[in-house]
Write a protein that holds these residues in place. Sequence first.
Motif, PDB file in Angstrom:
ATOM      1  N   TRP B  10      21.143  -7.246  11.249  1.00 15.42           N
ATOM      2  CA  TRP B  10      21.139  -8.632  11.730  1.00 15.42           C
ATOM      3  C   TRP B  10      22.389  -8.846  12.546  1.00 15.42           C
ATOM      4  N   ALA B  12      24.694 -11.659  15.149  1.00 16.96           N
ATOM      5  CA  ALA B  12      24.879 -13.039  15.606  1.00 16.96           C
ATOM      6  C   ALA B  12      26.102 -13.054  16.503  1.00 16.96           C
ATOM      7  N   GLY B  13      26.063 -13.899  17.503  1.00 20.37           N
ATOM      8  CA  GLY B  13      27.191 -14.012  18.420  1.00 20.37           C
ATOM      9  C   GLY B  13      27.541 -12.675  19.057  1.00 20.37           C
ATOM     10  N   ILE B  17      26.330  -7.828  12.326  1.00 20.29           N
ATOM     11  CA  ILE B  17      26.969  -8.359  11.114  1.00 20.29           C
ATOM     12  C   ILE B  17      26.440  -7.685   9.856  1.00 20.29           C
ATOM     13  N   PRO B  36      35.235  -7.186   1.411  1.00 20.45           N
ATOM     14  CA  PRO B  36      36.246  -8.137   1.906  1.00 20.45           C
ATOM     15  C   PRO B  36      35.591  -9.352   2.572  1.00 20.45           C
ATOM     16  N   GLY B  38      34.162 -11.664   5.211  1.00 25.60           N
ATOM     17  CA  GLY B  38      33.563 -11.360   6.498  1.00 25.60           C
ATOM     18  C   GLY B  38      32.863 -10.020   6.560  1.00 25.60           C
ATOM     19  N   SER B  39      32.659  -9.371   5.404  1.00 24.15           N
ATOM     20  CA  SER B  39      32.029  -8.056   5.424  1.00 24.15           C
ATOM     21  C   SER B  39      30.507  -8.165   5.497  1.00 24.15           C
ATOM     22  N   GLY B  40      29.986  -9.387   5.387  1.00 28.26           N
ATOM     23  CA  GLY B  40      28.540  -9.556   5.568  1.00 28.26           C
ATOM     24  C   GLY B  40      27.761  -9.808   4.284  1.00 28.26           C
ATOM     25  N   LYS B  41      28.461 -10.127   3.194  1.00 24.13           N
ATOM     26  CA  LYS B  41      27.766 -10.361   1.916  1.00 24.13           C
ATOM     27  C   LYS B  41      26.803 -11.549   2.022  1.00 24.13           C
ATOM     28  N   SER B  42      27.353 -12.684   2.439  1.00 24.69           N
ATOM     29  CA  SER B  42      26.500 -13.876   2.538  1.00 24.69           C
ATOM     30  C   SER B  42      25.362 -13.646   3.519  1.00 24.69           C
ATOM     31  N   ARG B  46      21.362 -13.949   2.755  1.00 28.27           N
ATOM     32  CA  ARG B  46      20.438 -14.833   3.486  1.00 28.27           C
ATOM     33  C   ARG B  46      19.240 -14.061   4.017  1.00 28.27           C
ATOM     34  N   GLN B  83      26.862 -20.256  -1.212  1.00 25.66           N
ATOM     35  CA  GLN B  83      28.296 -20.171  -1.473  1.00 25.66           C
ATOM     36  C   GLN B  83      28.893 -21.567  -1.570  1.00 25.66           C
ATOM     37  N   GLU B 164      28.638 -15.854  -4.610  1.00 31.98           N
ATOM     38  CA  GLU B 164      29.900 -16.233  -5.259  1.00 31.98           C
ATOM     39  C   GLU B 164      29.742 -17.391  -6.245  1.00 31.98           C
ATOM     40  N   HIS B 193      33.813 -11.613  -5.871  1.00 32.37           N
ATOM     41  CA  HIS B 193      35.085 -11.132  -5.348  1.00 32.37           C
ATOM     42  C   HIS B 193      35.904 -10.434  -6.422  1.00 32.37           C
TER      43      HIS B 193
HETATM   44  N1  LIG Z   1      25.832 -17.410  12.865  1.00 34.51           N
HETATM   45  C1  LIG Z   1      26.893 -16.624  13.070  1.00 34.51           C
HETATM   46  N2  LIG Z   1      27.401 -16.481  14.307  1.00 34.51           N
HETATM   47  C2  LIG Z   1      28.467 -15.691  14.536  1.00 34.51           C
HETATM   48  N3  LIG Z   1      29.091 -14.998  13.578  1.00 34.51           N
HETATM   49  C3  LIG Z   1      28.635 -15.096  12.323  1.00 34.51           C
HETATM   50  C4  LIG Z   1      27.508 -15.911  11.994  1.00 34.51           C
HETATM   51  N4  LIG Z   1      27.274 -15.812  10.673  1.00 34.51           N
HETATM   52  C5  LIG Z   1      28.213 -14.985  10.203  1.00 34.51           C
HETATM   53  N5  LIG Z   1      29.029 -14.561  11.178  1.00 34.51           N
HETATM   54  C6  LIG Z   1      30.155 -13.616  11.031  1.00 34.51           C
HETATM   55  O1  LIG Z   1      29.687 -12.549  10.272  1.00 34.51           O
HETATM   56  C7  LIG Z   1      30.691 -12.047   9.421  1.00 34.51           C
HETATM   57  C8  LIG Z   1      30.141 -11.948   8.007  1.00 34.51           C
HETATM   58  O2  LIG Z   1      29.965 -13.240   7.475  1.00 34.51           O
HETATM   59  P1  LIG Z   1      29.546 -13.455   5.970  1.00 34.51           P
HETATM   60  O3  LIG Z   1      29.533 -14.918   5.722  1.00 34.51           O
HETATM   61  O4  LIG Z   1      28.303 -12.704   5.722  1.00 34.51           O
HETATM   62  O5  LIG Z   1      30.755 -12.775   5.203  1.00 34.51           O
HETATM   63  P2  LIG Z   1      31.036 -12.684   3.644  1.00 34.51           P
HETATM   64  O6  LIG Z   1      31.072 -11.239   3.318  1.00 34.51           O
HETATM   65  O7  LIG Z   1      30.089 -13.525   2.886  1.00 34.51           O
HETATM   66  O8  LIG Z   1      32.494 -13.281   3.564  1.00 34.51           O
HETATM   67  P3  LIG Z   1      33.204 -14.165   2.409  1.00 34.51           P
HETATM   68  O9  LIG Z   1      33.688 -13.215   1.395  1.00 34.51           O
HETATM   69  O10 LIG Z   1      34.344 -14.810   3.125  1.00 34.51           O
HETATM   70  O11 LIG Z   1      32.200 -15.139   1.898  1.00 34.51           O
HETATM   71  C9  LIG Z   1      31.864 -12.992   9.571  1.00 34.51           C
HETATM   72  O12 LIG Z   1      32.829 -12.383  10.374  1.00 34.51           O
HETATM   73  C10 LIG Z   1      31.294 -14.200  10.259  1.00 34.51           C
HETATM   74  O13 LIG Z   1      32.225 -14.798  11.092  1.00 34.51           O
END
Ligand SMILES: Nc1ncnc2c1ncn2[C@@H]1O[C@H](COP(=O)(O)OP(=O)(O)OP(=O)(O)O)[C@@H](O)[C@H]1O
Lengths: 345, 260
Positions: B10, B12-13, B17, B36, B38-42, B46, B83, B164, B193
């Motif tokens: 997947w 984005a931008g 990710i 860590p 921003g590693s893409g967990k959320s 989704r 989250q 989380e 975490h």
């Molecule tokens: N819609 C989007 N457009 C651009 N970048 C996105 C989008 N959604 C997520 N990202 C980027 O993807 C990366 C992963 O985001 P994600 O929320 O999955 O991280 P995470 O592992 O859940 O982090 P955290 O531990 O902080 O919750 C981040 O760098 C975020 O900025």
Amino acid sequence: MSHAVLKPNWPARFALVLASLVALTLAVTVAVTVGEMAIPLPVAFRALGNGLFGLDLPVSAIQQGVIFDYRLSRALMAALCGGALALSGAILQALLRNPLAEPYILGISAGASTGAVCVLILGAGGATLGLSGGAFLGSIATLAIVALLASGTGGGSDRVILAGVAGSQLFNAVTATIVTTLASAEQARGVMFWLLGNFGGVRWPDLWVAAPVALIGFLVCMMHAKALDAFAFGTDAAASLGVAVTRVRLVLLATTALLTATMVAIVGTVGFVGLVIPHAARFLVGSGHARLLPACLVVGAIFMVLADVLSRILVPQQILPIGIVTALFGAPAFAIILYRARRAP
Amino acid sequence: MTLATHEVRWSAGGQMIVDGVTLTVEPNRVLGLIGPNGSGKSSLLRLLCRLRKVASGVVTLDARDIADLPRRELARRLAFVEQQAATEVQLSVCDVVRLGRTPHRGAFASWTEVDEHAVDIALKRVGLAARHDQPWHTLSGGERQRVHIARALAQEPRELILDEPTNHLDIQHQLAILTLVRRLGLTCVVALHDLNLASLFCDRVGVLAGGRLVAFGTPQEVLTPCLIAEVFGVEVVIRESTPGRRHIEYVVEHEAGDHA
Ligand SMILES: Nc1ncnc2c1ncn2[C@@H]1O[C@H](COP(=O)(O)OP(=O)(O)OP(=O)(O)O)[C@@H](O)[C@H]1O
Ligand SMILES: [Mg+2]
């Protein structure tokens, strides 16, 4: 399902519906009797009996005309308009998750008037499109532009309001430009009066358009009451509860546009009703849409009927545009809502 | 086999990710996702809930592509706790938990005893039965989190996805919620975490870094000092007090001036 059903407390529901109807009837009765020509209640009832049930009770022809063709149609139109705008406001507030959302602020009304003025003055679309058609196209176009602008700039719920403000400024400017450069003095006066909202021109045929639209719009909204509740925590939360977010949004935004456009085409733009009434209704019955939407319909209807009465008696010998009356009450209420929304955590 | 992903991507931008994740969540087990910020967990969670469309690859539920499942059927099967989820709508605790019954009810369905029962049980499970009528806005952060979990439980899912869930919770409730999650016996995917909590409560752990699944296995296999140093850039010592009870200690060098 065979499970025991809880809660639907039919007597209580019935009592509520009855109370609403009684209150609405009272408001309409006031609207029918009050005015430049004060008409006693018994005469009013006789005139209504003649008009509604084809009776032949003694009423002077003038009084019969004033009551039935002028005041009753006007009061019922006010009720439909108030109900429809309040409903639209409640829907927009839920879908956009913003307490300040409503047709007027989002520019839907401004777009509708641009569309209507295009037809009225430029003659766009000719006779086939008509004023209502022009208003409808205008409101759909505004909705599309505001939605594009909002999603293009990040799509937050504050962005939608900002985009709506920009949209309504733009369309108001377009309307003003058309009116000042192309309209004759007489046309311009008529348009300006119409833009501020005016129930004066309402006749029965208008109701045959507005009533079905309001009824269908209401039913469509009620079908989505549970889905609207699910939007409380955002679109992802709604989707994870099994709501078809895109379809629900599309259907309900189109319904709001249809409701608003129809009302604007008939009575002109009327602000603040869509904003203030849903908040008042929420205060009365809570946030659940299965109760909130009918409450908006009833409270909006009663409010607008009474506002119309005020517009006729506030200044002697003169009828204020309805938009001015709703704004006089709506603007302070708007400020209070704004203040409370900012304070919320 | 329940929930599984195959080569899921997947972006984005303009950025990748979630980058080719393949994993299987075993039935009635808890899978922890760590990684860590921003590693893409959320983002991965989704995708598991079909809140985003996969760019390529496939997410399956009982070997069926979830993209083919009707929305409501999916929502009766799988519940998601975000989250963070806030609202400006004036709601009470039970209003929020009742939302969990949405996928079980038609457009005009009345509220039934079954619905009421599901809501009561869910509230009891998170220990908030006494807060039934409290306004949502007056709850603390941790209480809100627990109400969201109760809402998810009211959906009566077989798969539960939590992003989380221990956020905002005090240590007692962190332990209580994760114990509850284990006891439910549902198939769970939990982003966490706290490495110690992950090792304590998860049957399997997946480690994400830069959108890729860099390790997957039991906590013992995965949570090694070497991997933690590589992914988080933190030095740890792992001690075992009793066999199977592992404690991950962070080695922090205090600067010389700290205590002066
Ligand atoms: N819609 C989007 N457009 C651009 N970048 C996105 C989008 N959604 C997520 N990202 C980027 O993807 C990366 C992963 O985001 P994600 O929320 O999955 O991280 P995470 O592992 O859940 O982090 P955290 O531990 O902080 O919750 C981040 O760098 C975020 O900025
Ligand atoms: Mg996250």
